[in-house]
Design an enzyme around this catalytic site. Structure first.
Site, PDB file in Angstrom:
ATOM      1  N   LYS A 149     -46.939  34.970 -88.353  1.00  0.00           N
ATOM      2  CA  LYS A 149     -47.318  33.554 -88.261  1.00  0.00           C
ATOM      3  C   LYS A 149     -47.863  32.972 -89.563  1.00  0.00           C
ATOM      4  CE  LYS A 149     -47.303  32.650 -83.413  1.00  0.00           C
ATOM      5  NZ  LYS A 149     -47.337  33.745 -82.448  1.00  0.00           N
ATOM      6  N   TYR A 190     -38.163  28.583 -74.904  1.00  0.00           N
ATOM      7  CA  TYR A 190     -38.544  28.604 -73.484  1.00  0.00           C
ATOM      8  C   TYR A 190     -38.000  27.380 -72.757  1.00  0.00           C
ATOM      9  CZ  TYR A 190     -41.656  31.772 -75.884  1.00  0.00           C
ATOM     10  OH  TYR A 190     -42.148  32.744 -76.701  1.00  0.00           O
ATOM     11  N   ASP A 204     -52.415  43.695 -82.789  1.00  0.00           N
ATOM     12  CA  ASP A 204     -51.465  42.624 -83.062  1.00  0.00           C
ATOM     13  C   ASP A 204     -52.278  41.415 -83.522  1.00  0.00           C
ATOM     14  OD1 ASP A 204     -49.792  40.469 -82.987  1.00  0.00           O
ATOM     15  OD2 ASP A 204     -48.886  40.943 -81.038  1.00  0.00           O
TER      16      ASP A 204
HETATM   17  C1  LIG Z   1     -46.317  34.675 -81.867  1.00  0.00           C
HETATM   18  C2  LIG Z   1     -46.760  36.044 -81.600  1.00  0.00           C
HETATM   19  C3  LIG Z   1     -45.879  37.133 -81.658  1.00  0.00           C
HETATM   20  C4  LIG Z   1     -44.402  36.965 -81.906  1.00  0.00           C
HETATM   21  O1  LIG Z   1     -44.115  36.446 -83.174  1.00  0.00           O
HETATM   22  P1  LIG Z   1     -42.684  35.792 -83.453  1.00  0.00           P
HETATM   23  O2  LIG Z   1     -42.697  35.498 -84.909  1.00  0.00           O
HETATM   24  O3  LIG Z   1     -42.614  34.564 -82.593  1.00  0.00           O
HETATM   25  O4  LIG Z   1     -41.646  36.789 -83.069  1.00  0.00           O
HETATM   26  C5  LIG Z   1     -46.389  38.396 -81.430  1.00  0.00           C
HETATM   27  N1  LIG Z   1     -47.687  38.590 -81.164  1.00  0.00           N
HETATM   28  C6  LIG Z   1     -48.566  37.578 -81.116  1.00  0.00           C
HETATM   29  C7  LIG Z   1     -50.006  37.860 -80.851  1.00  0.00           C
HETATM   30  C8  LIG Z   1     -48.142  36.269 -81.316  1.00  0.00           C
HETATM   31  O5  LIG Z   1     -49.010  35.253 -81.216  1.00  0.00           O
END
Ligand SMILES: *Cc1c(COP(=O)(O)O)cnc(C)c1O
Length: 427
Positions: A278, A21, A249
């Site tokens: 993550k 960013y 997610d």
């Molecule tokens: C960080 C994040 C993503 C994206 O993950 P990347 O590994 O950065 O592509 C998607 N959804 C949520 C909720 C996140 O916190």
């Protein structure tokens, strides 16, 4: 090429390397990290900072954890990578087994991808293809929550907050999704109006909707927004009523961060697809997963192509899977929830005084997440410097100064983090 001095390294970085960013024409300051151990980052020049970010919420066990280091080393001695098309390997199988066991019962099938955003892409493709397989090719839009964040690739962006800067510039290039309001703030907030709006919206668009996606209980990068788990039960209900796929997610919330192993557990319901990322590898390597139910897999198998048309080059990378196995075991084989409660208590206590600062509109904690919200955008460089001067690394965004520390962070370091956050919120 000769070894560069620290200032030469930083000069090249500034002139040639994109950061997240960030601008290439007007780059912000960056700090050079040479080592990391435990909860500390060591900078060029030798100063150390307590990492209150867990490297963007990943490094839950801290750095250079002996168990994780050993897992990577052991796997390196066998193979660091092998293609997953037509071949398989023990690290992927063991990790898949762990994830199937730990996530809600009916999530039985695992797709390994290489980043969170890609796991979200895969989840959306699964949902659309499932609908085709079930004879509903017109059901291909997605309902999402305003204020959400699901990643930076185009499909993931299309379900991010429609008003946010992540999204606005590309609006015309993205699939047009359906957005309901952000649920009201607070674990116990009254959700009546939100529920009515969301049910009405879903009913209106039912014929064209394939799925509903959300970050359960905590919207992360979209604003560290905590909401009532009751909303998840409403979404489950809506999906059941209209034949939609419910996607959680849990890339940010998974692996204990909010106080339950997965945030879905706050509501006692299960999604049809769950995205993980993550903290999956304890922050060692990039890996993500999209898990789905047998019903989704069967629907997909009944579509015209029968197969899931996705296959990253580094799918199920063995090094990443091996360290993920070690990280997940390290987490679940100890009393991780006691650590999360300890951190929650320390953050709640340590940040309380910040509530009285001028310009602070809210202070909140959920699990191992602590947030100070301001009435103005944070001056990131000044706030970061103020925290660094107190020995802490933070990366504020928008109007938020927050911490998501590694679970191993000790009480003294938590107090240091709270002091630094309070100082950062006062600049
Ligand atoms: C960080 C994040 C993503 C994206 O993950 P990347 O590994 O950065 O592509 C998607 N959804 C949520 C909720 C996140 O916190």
């Amino acid at each position: 090429m000769p070894d560069l001095t620290e200032s030469q390294l930083l000069a090249f970085d500034r002139d040639h390397l994109w950061h997240p960013y960030a601008s290439m024409t007007a780059p912000g300051p960056t700090r050079l990290v040479t080592h990391a151990h435990g909860v500390r980052l060591r900078l060029g020049g030798g100063a150390e900072l307590v990492d209150a970010m867990s490297s963007w919420w990943c490094a839950i066990h801290g750095y250079r954890h002996p168990v994780l280091d050993e897992a990577v080393g052991r796997q390196l001695g066998r193979m660091s990578h092998v293609m997953f098309g037509g071949l398989t390997h023990e690290p992927a199988i063991t990790l898949g087994h762990l994830l199937v066991d730990l996530t809600p019962d009916h999530l039985q099938h695992v797709f390994f991808a290489d980043s969170g955003s890609v796991a979200v892409e895969v989840a959306l493709k699964m949902a659309i293809q499932y609908q085709r397989g079930r004879g509903h090719p017109g059901k291909r839009r997605v309902m999402a929550l305003s204020g959400g964040y699901h990643g930076d690739t185009l499909g993931a962006m299309s379900v991010c907050d429609p008003g946010g800067g992540m999204h606005a510039m590309f609006a015309e290039a993205l699939p047009q999704q359906v957005f309901t309001s952000r649920p009201p703030a607070g674990l116990q907030s009254d959700t009546t109006a939100w529920e009515a709006e969301t049910r009405e919206l879903a009913t209106r668009h039912a014929a064209e909707l394939a799925a509903v996606i959300c970050e359960p209980v905590l919207q992360g990068a979209g604003g560290m927004h905590v909401y009532n788990p009751r909303c998840l039960r409403v979404l489950r209900d809506i999906c059941d009523e209209h034949g939609l796929v419910l996607v959680f997610d849990e890339i940010a919330t998974g692996f204990g961060r909010t106080g339950t192993l997965f945030a879905a557990e706050h509501a006692g319901i299960a999604p049809d697809i769950m995205c993980l990322g993550k903290a999956l590898t304890g922050g060692y390597l990039t890996l993500s997963a999209a898990l789905c139910s047998t019903e989704i897999a069967a629907g997909l198998g009944a579509s015209e192509s029968r197969v899931l048309m996705h296959g990253p080059t580094f799918m199920a990378n063995p090094l990443a899977c091996a360290v993920a196995v070690a990280s997940v075991k390290l987490l679940v084989e100890r009393d991780w929830s006691a650590d999360i409660r300890r951190i929650e208590t320390a953050l709640t206590y340590g940040l309380a005084a910040a509530g009285a600062l001028p310009g602070v509109v809210d202070v909140r904690t959920l699990g191992a997440v602590g947030v100070i919200q301001l009435d103005r955008p944070v001056d990131v460089a000044c706030a970061t410097d103020a925290a660094a001067a107190r020995g802490v690394w933070i990366r504020p965004f928008r109007d938020l100064v927050y911490a998501m520390p590694p679970y191993i962070t000790g009480d003294d370091d938590l107090a240091t983090i709270c002091n630094a956050m309070t100082a950062a919120a006062a600049v």
